[in-house]
Design a protein around this motif. Sequence first.
Motif, PDB file in Angstrom:
ATOM      1  N   UNK A 143     -12.233  -4.111   7.180  1.00 28.36           N
ATOM      2  CA  UNK A 143     -11.596  -3.300   6.977  1.00 28.36           C
ATOM      3  C   UNK A 143     -10.203  -2.963   6.362  1.00 28.36           C
ATOM      4  N   UNK A 144     -10.158  -2.655   5.269  1.00 29.17           N
ATOM      5  CA  UNK A 144      -9.298  -2.653   4.183  1.00 29.17           C
ATOM      6  C   UNK A 144      -7.956  -1.838   4.888  1.00 29.17           C
ATOM      7  N   UNK A 145      -6.991  -1.577   4.936  1.00 24.48           N
ATOM      8  CA  UNK A 145      -5.759  -1.104   5.688  1.00 24.48           C
ATOM      9  C   UNK A 145      -5.055  -0.012   5.159  1.00 24.48           C
ATOM     10  N   UNK A 146      -5.146  -0.235   3.726  1.00 20.38           N
ATOM     11  CA  UNK A 146      -4.860   0.205   2.868  1.00 20.38           C
ATOM     12  C   UNK A 146      -3.271   0.796   2.453  1.00 20.38           C
ATOM     13  N   UNK A 147      -3.067  -0.746   3.432  1.00 18.42           N
ATOM     14  CA  UNK A 147      -1.318  -0.825   2.620  1.00 18.42           C
ATOM     15  C   UNK A 147      -1.251  -2.050   1.483  1.00 18.42           C
TER      16      UNK A 147
ATOM     17  N   UNK B  12      -4.607  -6.211  -2.612  1.00 16.80           N
ATOM     18  CA  UNK B  12      -3.253  -5.940  -2.994  1.00 16.80           C
ATOM     19  C   UNK B  12      -3.345  -5.462  -4.411  1.00 16.80           C
ATOM     20  N   UNK B  13      -4.378  -6.207  -5.325  1.00 16.21           N
ATOM     21  CA  UNK B  13      -4.601  -5.948  -5.889  1.00 16.21           C
ATOM     22  C   UNK B  13      -5.319  -4.515  -6.815  1.00 16.21           C
ATOM     23  N   UNK B  14      -5.695  -4.786  -5.983  1.00 15.63           N
ATOM     24  CA  UNK B  14      -6.758  -3.109  -5.878  1.00 15.63           C
ATOM     25  C   UNK B  14      -6.079  -2.026  -5.442  1.00 15.63           C
ATOM     26  N   UNK B  15      -5.122  -1.688  -4.597  1.00 12.92           N
ATOM     27  CA  UNK B  15      -4.169  -1.265  -4.404  1.00 12.92           C
ATOM     28  C   UNK B  15      -3.372  -0.868  -5.443  1.00 12.92           C
ATOM     29  N   UNK B  16      -3.087  -1.389  -6.513  1.00 14.61           N
ATOM     30  CA  UNK B  16      -1.910  -1.358  -7.457  1.00 14.61           C
ATOM     31  C   UNK B  16      -0.696  -2.419  -7.699  1.00 14.61           C
ATOM     32  N   UNK B  17      -0.457  -3.566  -6.454  1.00 12.14           N
ATOM     33  CA  UNK B  17       0.362  -4.223  -6.094  1.00 12.14           C
ATOM     34  C   UNK B  17       0.754  -4.972  -7.058  1.00 12.14           C
ATOM     35  N   UNK B  18       1.925  -5.219  -7.349  1.00 15.14           N
ATOM     36  CA  UNK B  18       2.067  -6.195  -8.747  1.00 15.14           C
ATOM     37  C   UNK B  18       3.705  -6.946  -8.206  1.00 15.14           C
ATOM     38  N   UNK B  19       3.780  -8.296  -7.821  1.00 17.90           N
ATOM     39  CA  UNK B  19       4.620  -9.313  -7.743  1.00 17.90           C
ATOM     40  C   UNK B  19       6.463  -8.406  -8.078  1.00 17.90           C
ATOM     41  N   UNK B  20       6.389  -8.240  -8.611  1.00 17.95           N
ATOM     42  CA  UNK B  20       7.774  -8.292  -9.524  1.00 17.95           C
ATOM     43  C   UNK B  20       8.411  -9.386  -9.964  1.00 17.95           C
TER      44      UNK B  20
END
Length: 247
Positions: free
Chosen positions: A36-40, A59-67
């Motif tokens: 169940x994704x937490x949306x974070x 994380x990738x699906x949420x658009x996160x990048x490690x920078x």
Amino acid sequence: MNVAVFRPDDERLSAAVDLLTDLGVEPVADPMLAVEPAGATPESAEWVVLTSKTGVELAARGGWEPGDAKLAAIGPATAEAASEAGWAVELVPSEYSSAGLVHDFEDRVDDAAGTTVEVARSDHGSPVLLDGLRGAGATVNETVLYRLVRPERAGKSVDLAAERDLAGACFTSSLTVEHFLDAAAERGVRDAALAGLSEAVVGCIGHPTRETAEELGVEVNVVPAEAEFASLAEAVVAELGVVGENA
């Protein structure tokens, strides 16, 4: 010979079923975990620790990048998922566990004091990782990316165990053990299921899972040297062969 596998109902379960079939046993696909994704997404830090393929994908699906963050991944499957997302992984511990990552983190970072570490994982992560990193002097934050729940229909392996018709079981986390026994309790067959497991070959993917199983009354027969499902499945099937020869 029926061998139960409890992986989430996705490509991991399909691959596990195929492997057990190739090893010559009858797989019993009984997912004990659903995501169940937490949306974070992970918070910013000097190091970001990713503990599962699922966490990477969310994380990738949420658009996160490690920078500029350095990435650590527990295990090659997590590292491979990160690579597929286009992220470079700085550290994969030699031992694929929370304790292994803490050990290698200490060796890699000369002075962990003040280093910020973000641990992005499920809601059932072991405290060993957080405590160990803090013990090394790092400033640690945890972000829950997803929750792990028991699917409503889980439990056919429980019935087989209670009926003494389960030859083997491959537990891939402490939570799969807990959910198996919860399902047994709901059916009113917990004692019978435990008795059935005592006559089966029970494998646990690592020592933390083994410790949980034994604390809950499950007799464990094998723990593979490598904490990977293929090694677990092969160890369980090999032990079944030994049992068969001695029968």
